[in-house]
Design a protein around this motif. Sequence first.
Motif, PDB file in Angstrom:
ATOM      1  N   ALA A 440      50.427  32.885  52.500  1.00  0.00           N
ATOM      2  CA  ALA A 440      49.546  32.512  53.610  1.00  0.00           C
ATOM      3  C   ALA A 440      48.618  33.661  53.972  1.00  0.00           C
ATOM      4  CB  ALA A 440      50.375  32.093  54.818  1.00  0.00           C
ATOM      5  N   GLY A 441      48.379  34.567  53.014  1.00  0.00           N
ATOM      6  CA  GLY A 441      47.521  35.713  53.242  1.00  0.00           C
ATOM      7  C   GLY A 441      46.053  35.416  52.995  1.00  0.00           C
ATOM      8  N   PRO A 442      45.200  36.445  53.049  1.00  0.00           N
ATOM      9  CA  PRO A 442      43.748  36.222  52.972  1.00  0.00           C
ATOM     10  C   PRO A 442      43.258  35.581  51.688  1.00  0.00           C
ATOM     11  CG  PRO A 442      44.297  38.576  52.970  1.00  0.00           C
ATOM     12  CD  PRO A 442      45.530  37.846  53.348  1.00  0.00           C
ATOM     13  N   LYS A 443      43.884  35.873  50.548  1.00  0.00           N
ATOM     14  CA  LYS A 443      43.419  35.290  49.290  1.00  0.00           C
ATOM     15  C   LYS A 443      44.068  33.952  48.961  1.00  0.00           C
ATOM     16  CE  LYS A 443      41.729  39.322  46.713  1.00  0.00           C
ATOM     17  NZ  LYS A 443      40.373  38.769  46.480  1.00  0.00           N
ATOM     18  N   SER A 444      45.011  33.530  49.767  1.00  0.00           N
ATOM     19  CA  SER A 444      45.663  32.246  49.533  1.00  0.00           C
ATOM     20  C   SER A 444      44.720  31.103  49.854  1.00  0.00           C
ATOM     21  CB  SER A 444      46.925  32.128  50.393  1.00  0.00           C
ATOM     22  OG  SER A 444      46.574  31.942  51.761  1.00  0.00           O
ATOM     23  N   ALA A 445      45.097  29.911  49.450  1.00  0.00           N
ATOM     24  CA  ALA A 445      44.272  28.734  49.737  1.00  0.00           C
ATOM     25  C   ALA A 445      44.114  28.503  51.232  1.00  0.00           C
ATOM     26  CB  ALA A 445      44.887  27.497  49.086  1.00  0.00           C
ATOM     27  N   SER A 446      45.104  28.947  52.008  1.00  0.00           N
ATOM     28  CA  SER A 446      45.054  28.741  53.458  1.00  0.00           C
ATOM     29  C   SER A 446      44.178  29.756  54.162  1.00  0.00           C
ATOM     30  CB  SER A 446      46.468  28.784  54.044  1.00  0.00           C
ATOM     31  OG  SER A 446      47.069  30.039  53.790  1.00  0.00           O
ATOM     32  N   SER A 493      50.312  36.204  47.633  1.00  0.00           N
ATOM     33  CA  SER A 493      49.470  35.524  46.652  1.00  0.00           C
ATOM     34  C   SER A 493      48.940  36.448  45.570  1.00  0.00           C
ATOM     35  CB  SER A 493      48.285  34.841  47.355  1.00  0.00           C
ATOM     36  OG  SER A 493      48.735  33.779  48.158  1.00  0.00           O
ATOM     37  N   THR A 494      48.915  37.742  45.847  1.00  0.00           N
ATOM     38  CA  THR A 494      48.461  38.712  44.845  1.00  0.00           C
ATOM     39  C   THR A 494      49.630  39.417  44.171  1.00  0.00           C
ATOM     40  OG1 THR A 494      48.234  40.467  46.501  1.00  0.00           O
ATOM     41  CG2 THR A 494      46.299  39.090  46.088  1.00  0.00           C
ATOM     42  N   GLY A 495      50.835  38.945  44.417  1.00  0.00           N
ATOM     43  CA  GLY A 495      52.000  39.542  43.793  1.00  0.00           C
ATOM     44  C   GLY A 495      52.642  40.651  44.587  1.00  0.00           C
ATOM     45  N   GLY A 496      52.327  40.735  45.882  1.00  0.00           N
ATOM     46  CA  GLY A 496      52.979  41.727  46.729  1.00  0.00           C
ATOM     47  C   GLY A 496      54.469  41.474  46.834  1.00  0.00           C
ATOM     48  N   PRO A 497      55.231  42.454  47.318  1.00  0.00           N
ATOM     49  CA  PRO A 497      56.695  42.298  47.377  1.00  0.00           C
ATOM     50  C   PRO A 497      57.158  41.070  48.146  1.00  0.00           C
ATOM     51  CG  PRO A 497      56.075  44.581  47.759  1.00  0.00           C
ATOM     52  CD  PRO A 497      54.798  43.808  47.728  1.00  0.00           C
ATOM     53  N   TRP A 532      57.148  36.558  37.875  1.00  0.00           N
ATOM     54  CA  TRP A 532      56.198  35.990  38.845  1.00  0.00           C
ATOM     55  C   TRP A 532      54.936  35.533  38.128  1.00  0.00           C
ATOM     56  CZ3 TRP A 532      51.271  37.548  40.647  1.00  0.00           C
ATOM     57  CH2 TRP A 532      50.825  36.874  41.785  1.00  0.00           C
ATOM     58  N   THR A 533      54.521  34.328  38.380  1.00  0.00           N
ATOM     59  CA  THR A 533      53.338  33.772  37.700  1.00  0.00           C
ATOM     60  C   THR A 533      52.160  33.574  38.633  1.00  0.00           C
ATOM     61  OG1 THR A 533      54.178  31.524  38.045  1.00  0.00           O
ATOM     62  CG2 THR A 533      54.725  32.614  35.955  1.00  0.00           C
ATOM     63  N   GLY A 534      52.380  33.620  39.921  1.00  0.00           N
ATOM     64  CA  GLY A 534      51.295  33.437  40.880  1.00  0.00           C
ATOM     65  C   GLY A 534      50.953  31.978  41.090  1.00  0.00           C
ATOM     66  N   ASN A 535      50.232  31.726  42.174  1.00  0.00           N
ATOM     67  CA  ASN A 535      49.868  30.337  42.476  1.00  0.00           C
ATOM     68  C   ASN A 535      48.439  30.223  42.996  1.00  0.00           C
ATOM     69  OD1 ASN A 535      50.133  31.510  44.971  1.00  0.00           O
ATOM     70  ND2 ASN A 535      51.404  29.890  45.859  1.00  0.00           N
ATOM     71  N   LEU A 536      47.641  31.253  42.783  1.00  0.00           N
ATOM     72  CA  LEU A 536      46.270  31.224  43.275  1.00  0.00           C
ATOM     73  C   LEU A 536      45.394  30.313  42.417  1.00  0.00           C
ATOM     74  CD1 LEU A 536      45.352  34.923  44.196  1.00  0.00           C
ATOM     75  CD2 LEU A 536      45.565  32.992  45.749  1.00  0.00           C
ATOM     76  N   VAL A 537      44.522  29.591  43.067  1.00  0.00           N
ATOM     77  CA  VAL A 537      43.476  28.870  42.345  1.00  0.00           C
ATOM     78  C   VAL A 537      42.427  29.905  41.950  1.00  0.00           C
ATOM     79  CG1 VAL A 537      41.703  27.086  42.469  1.00  0.00           C
ATOM     80  CG2 VAL A 537      43.884  26.784  43.688  1.00  0.00           C
ATOM     81  N   PRO A 538      42.159  30.092  40.656  1.00  0.00           N
ATOM     82  CA  PRO A 538      41.208  31.130  40.239  1.00  0.00           C
ATOM     83  C   PRO A 538      39.854  30.945  40.914  1.00  0.00           C
ATOM     84  CG  PRO A 538      42.346  30.210  38.342  1.00  0.00           C
ATOM     85  CD  PRO A 538      42.699  29.343  39.517  1.00  0.00           C
ATOM     86  N   ARG A 542      36.698  27.514  42.040  1.00  0.00           N
ATOM     87  CA  ARG A 542      36.259  27.190  43.397  1.00  0.00           C
ATOM     88  C   ARG A 542      34.729  27.162  43.417  1.00  0.00           C
ATOM     89  NH1 ARG A 542      40.374  30.441  47.456  1.00  0.00           N
ATOM     90  NH2 ARG A 542      42.211  30.420  46.120  1.00  0.00           N
ATOM     91  N   ARG A 543      34.160  26.804  44.560  1.00  0.00           N
ATOM     92  CA  ARG A 543      32.708  26.769  44.630  1.00  0.00           C
ATOM     93  C   ARG A 543      32.230  27.312  45.976  1.00  0.00           C
ATOM     94  NH1 ARG A 543      30.000  23.259  47.444  1.00  0.00           N
ATOM     95  NH2 ARG A 543      28.243  23.350  46.003  1.00  0.00           N
ATOM     96  N   GLY A 544      30.957  27.696  46.004  1.00  0.00           N
ATOM     97  CA  GLY A 544      30.320  28.102  47.243  1.00  0.00           C
ATOM     98  C   GLY A 544      30.990  29.290  47.904  1.00  0.00           C
ATOM     99  N   TYR A 545      31.026  29.239  49.231  1.00  0.00           N
ATOM    100  CA  TYR A 545      31.584  30.345  49.995  1.00  0.00           C
ATOM    101  C   TYR A 545      33.070  30.525  49.714  1.00  0.00           C
ATOM    102  CZ  TYR A 545      32.845  33.302  53.949  1.00  0.00           C
ATOM    103  OH  TYR A 545      33.334  34.318  54.726  1.00  0.00           O
ATOM    104  N   ASP A 546      33.772  29.431  49.441  1.00  0.00           N
ATOM    105  CA  ASP A 546      35.197  29.513  49.106  1.00  0.00           C
ATOM    106  C   ASP A 546      35.403  30.401  47.885  1.00  0.00           C
ATOM    107  OD1 ASP A 546      37.991  28.801  49.277  1.00  0.00           O
ATOM    108  OD2 ASP A 546      37.666  27.402  47.642  1.00  0.00           O
ATOM    109  N   ARG A 547      34.532  30.299  46.916  1.00  0.00           N
ATOM    110  CA  ARG A 547      34.611  31.126  45.719  1.00  0.00           C
ATOM    111  C   ARG A 547      34.326  32.590  46.043  1.00  0.00           C
ATOM    112  NH1 ARG A 547      31.876  29.648  39.915  1.00  0.00           N
ATOM    113  NH2 ARG A 547      32.313  31.606  38.830  1.00  0.00           N
TER     114      ARG A 547
END
Length: 571
Positions: A440-446, A493-497, A532-538, A542-547
């Motif tokens: 639920a951090g800054p780079k997550s989908a949320s 989301s970036t693989g932090g502990p 750990w494989t991660g779950n971020l949408v690359p 994404r598009r626009g500002y979300d990207r």
Amino acid sequence: MDEQDPTGFARGLTNYGDKDFSLYLRNSFAASMGYSREVLKKPIVGIANSFSGFNNCHRHFPELLDAVKRGVLLGGGLPIEFPTISLGEVFLSPTSLKFRNLMAMDTEEMIRAQPMDAVVLMGGCDKTVPAQLMGAASIDLPAVQLVAGPMMTSRYGEERLGACTDCRRFWGKYRAKEVTTEQINDIEGRLATTSGTCAVMGTASTMACISETLGMSLPGTAAIPAVHADRLRAAEASGRAAAQMVTSPIRPSQVITEKSVENALRVLLALGGSTNAIIHLTAIAGRLGIKISLERLNSLSDETPVLVNLKPVGMHYMEDFFFAGGVGAVLRELRPLLHLDTISVTGETLGERLDQDPGYIDRRVIASAEAPLEPQGGLVALFGNLAPRGAILKRSAADKNLFEKEGRAVVFSSLEDLAARVDDPDLDITADDIMVLQNAGPKSASGMPEAGYLPIPKKLSAQGVKDMIRISDARMSGTAFGTIVLHVAPEASTGGPLALVRNGDRIRLSVSEKRIELLVDEAELERRRSEWTGNLVPPEQRRGYDRLYASEVLQADEGCDFAFLQPVADA
């Protein structure tokens, strides 16, 4: 007009390859708005107006705008309003923080692109003030921040209500079946009944106080209620001050300095203010190359007392804070700890301001430094193998009985997982466990929402459980309360502990040691890390500002700004 220093409509001319033609064309189009030739020669004070029908906090801005324009005219300038993005806290999805940087970019670029000699920044709702200050710091044009002011409180029976600490309190009672559906529906219509920002020391009020402490708002203006006549007088004075800065410029880089930022941190700690303010102040300071160290925050917190008795930390509301003496009263109590040589947009130093400040303080609301509410600051940074770059706890709004505790982790892998399972009667959880939210951090989908205030599972709230330790890489509203560890960096989301925590792991919190530790040996953590494989949408999917956001947003300890918006380091 001095061609070396153009003002008004002669500033920043559109380039047609002929400067005189550019001015001629601009004046001709400006004339279509009814300006006389004399007025066209006036210096311009832009007014960045973040009014929106999707922002209840700014409902009164049309009236404030008239007062700002009156002040600019009194100061000899030509007021020209222009719109920017507005961020209404509860009307944005997935979260308002995601759009703070966009508003900062909008503010900066519209100030840069349009002809103005100074600017008044009209904001108030949580992310609008930091966004405007970030943009103003980057463009470095003389600027004055005018905040919306807080709501007045309402009533439910004999009880005072103010958004949004009370809305969370009553919602907790509703989940615990202490309040009926009929009652919660009645309360819903009584929590926010006037224009203005939340009536408690949430993020909006905290940022208003920080702006005044930094010197970007006029002295004494942070806490004036939105509906008070003094708010209109503050608007007029802000417009006049901006007009006066055309001939005697004071730039944000002169006001926002290492010393004024440290003063702002002191006030934040004394207020028991919002945890979000750490992210915002870090981003504002970062625009001028000023770094905020969480280790330094802890040093300041150890010697800065909590003085302000406002919800969610205490009992009172922002209108009480205003009548009790406001920011000026807090600054006077902290005076021995402050840098008094910082300047504000008025040109006076903090020391000069405090020498002139009225002396009234209501001790029911603002305690003395000799007899504080708490001997140490409201916020503390935690470090350890679970948060190598830090996490934040609002200890002034937490249960001290939980400050030194080891417990079993109950893990939720996402907001969706939390929503699906938190109220499951079969959820394996007790009050002694530690709730953990991942991804639920800054780079997550949320986008790092205010979801760190994890709801107490219904099976526990029904048993009378009011608080338990909750840990996440998310944020929480400044109006919330509880023993909640936030902003864990680096995020899951970036693989932090935090991503490596599993159900049943033991976690130890020690506020006295400022530590948050995952009690799992390093070999096991390394094994989990390799799996750990991660779950971020690359970002490329994404598009626009979300990207753009997914690609560029920094971590919480860096203010969640975009790196490319910060100053370029000298080669």
